[in-house]
Write an enzyme that holds these catalytic residues in place. Structure first.
Site: not given
Ligand code: 6PG
Length: 472
Positions: A131, A185, A188-189, A192
């Site tokens: 990430s 991960k 984590h998302n 996010e």
């Molecule tokens: C990270 C982000 C990266 C990516 C996402 C965006 O941790 O660096 O999460 O993995 O920017 O996958 O996800 P979406 O396109 O689903 O918003």
């Protein structure tokens, strides 16, 4: 440079791949690189590599030949079939004991499958969550590895060198066996998504409700980023809000289409949470709102016929801004609490043996959800590794409790103004549900028994009961 001199290989020279290669090379590791289309490799070698110790492989044989044995290769391609395709292409050039590392946002079930298939061929496999976007890959991402411990130990010096550092402490740690890294991960998302939804709702309440300009909003977010809300996502918001479009001089944010895209990791988090029966309402809501944003034409049509209250805020504006910031903090804690509860459950079900203090520690730097708050979360699990729920940590529980009146005001204000703030709403409901010793599930049980004889349990007697609710 002679053959077999590279410590690590990387296949997939997209933006993330190229940046990670430069990062590893800057830390003194010789890196072999490969890309399906040789043109990209050539461009990279000519334009970005400079004097670094990076060896191009224009064929897979050449690539594999650059690597010390047993080999270690990071694959950085789009999640899904491309990962299998690269693995299949590499297989003829690998020997037992070689290690493949998938650094993409792969689904953890794919990681389990790949780990099993490769183990059957005597190969090692790590699922590595990365990430931090492009900048993270270049100057220090948060790295979330899972798989066989021996495989991690082999690449540990490289990962520790490349990872972000928080006061010298690298944001990488062995998380657990199998797909532990990609599972972490994924969550984590999910978190996010939740944080981004909450920030978008706060922005909407201030923009539409208080009628503030993007410039005025930038000042508020900047102030927030210096206090308890200090975090990457809050920090990047002021420069976004201040950016003017070159041609018109208008705030760019006002010109961006309000339709949020997604690549699926947030949805996977919610799906998995449902499967494991762990409530993650703020994450689910964030996914739902991205989906709903996609109905732009329908929303525009509905906006012409469906009425709501005027969205203008009549109250004390500075006071509202203050309590919105406090509510954001409470909702952020609740979003992390949901994600961590999911990790705790998954760790039991999938036998990952995750240490939540370690997860919080490696999320403190480099990643998209990095936040000052993670230091508190780390401390909470450090003190009590078996903490049943983040809200039961005395300090964080108290902090959320102190802010619940503010959260209620935000939710009622949003409802009064007709501005959707479902992230804040479900966060508050989650808090209230957790602190409810009695929920109305008794009525649901009675109804299930009424129409389907599904039986119910009682508070006062053990066993399963059925009532004949009607005469016929
Ligand atoms: C990270 C982000 C990266 C990516 C996402 C965006 O941790 O660096 O999460 O993995 O920017 O996958 O996800 P979406 O396109 O689903 O918003």
């Amino acid at each position: 440079m002679s053959n077999q001199d590279c410590t690590i290989g990387l296949a997939g020279l997209g933006t993330m791949g190229r940046n990670l290669v430069l990062n590893m090379a800057d830390h003194g590791f010789a890196v072999a690189v490969y890309n399906r289309t040789g043109e990209k490799t050539r461009e990279f070698m000519e334009q970005e590599v400079g004097g670094r110790n990076i060896q191009p492989g224009y064929t897979l044989a050449e690539f594999a030949g650059h690597l010390q044995t047993p080999r270690a290769i990071i694959i950085l391609v789009a999640a899904g079939p491309p990962v299998d395709a690269v693995i299949d292409e590499l297989l003829p050039f690998l020997s037992p004991g070689d290690l493949l590392i998938d650094g993409g946002n792969s689904n953890f079930q794919d990681t389990n499958r790949r780990g099993r298939t490769l183990a059957a061929r005597g190969l090692l496999f790590l699922g590595l969550g990365i990430s931090g976007g492009e900048t993270g890959a270049r100057y220090g991402p948060s790295l979330m590895p899972g798989g066989p411990l021996a495989a991690y130990e082999r690449v540990r010096p490289i990962l520790e060198a490349a990872a972000a550092k928080v006061r010298g402490d690298p944001c990488v740690a062995y998380l657990g066996g199998g797909s532990a890294g990609h599972f972490v991960k994924m969550v984590h998302n999910g978190i996010e998504y939740a944080l981004m939804e909450l920030l978008a709702e706060a922005y909407d309440l201030l923009r539409r409700g208080l009628g503030l300009s993007p410039g005025e909003l930038a000042v508020i977010f900047e102030e927030w980023s210096r206090g308890e809300l200090a975090s990457y996502l809050v920090e990047i918001t002021p420069p976004i809000l201040r950016r003017l479009e070159e041609k018109t001089g208008q705030p760019l944010i006002d010109l961006i289409l309000d339709r949020a895209r997604q690549k699926g990791t947030g949805k996977w988090t919610s799906q998995e949470a449902m499967d494991l029966q762990v409530p993650t309402p703020t994450i689910d809501t964030a996914v739902m709102m991205r989906d709903l944003s996609g109905y732009k034409a329908e929303r525009e049509a509905a906006s012409r016929v469906l009425q709501g209250p005027p969205p203008a805020f009549p109250g004390d504006r500075p006071a509202f801004i203050r309590l919105l910031g406090r509510s954001l903090y409470a909702a952020m804690v609740l979003a992390f609490a949901q994600g961590l509860a999911l990790l705790q459950r998954a760790s039991q079900v999938y036998d990952y043996r995750l240490e939540l203090a370690t997860v919080a520690r490696i999320w403190r730097g480099g990643c998209i959800i990095r936040a000052a708050l993670l230091e508190e979360i780390r401390a909470a699990y450090q003190t009590r590794p078996d903490l049943a729920h983040l809200l039961l940590d005395a300090r964080l529980g108290r902090e959320v409790m102190a802010r619940q009146p503010d959260l209620r005001t935000v939710v009622t204000t949003a409802a009064d103004l007709g501005i959707p703030a479902p992230g804040f709403m479900v966060s508050l409901a989650y808090y209230d549900a957790w602190r409810s010793a009695r929920l109305p599930a008794n009525l649901i049980q009675a109804q299930r028994d009424y129409f389907g004889a599904h039986t119910y349990e009682r508070l006062d007697l053990p066993g399963a009961f059925h009532t004949r609710w009607t005469e016929d």
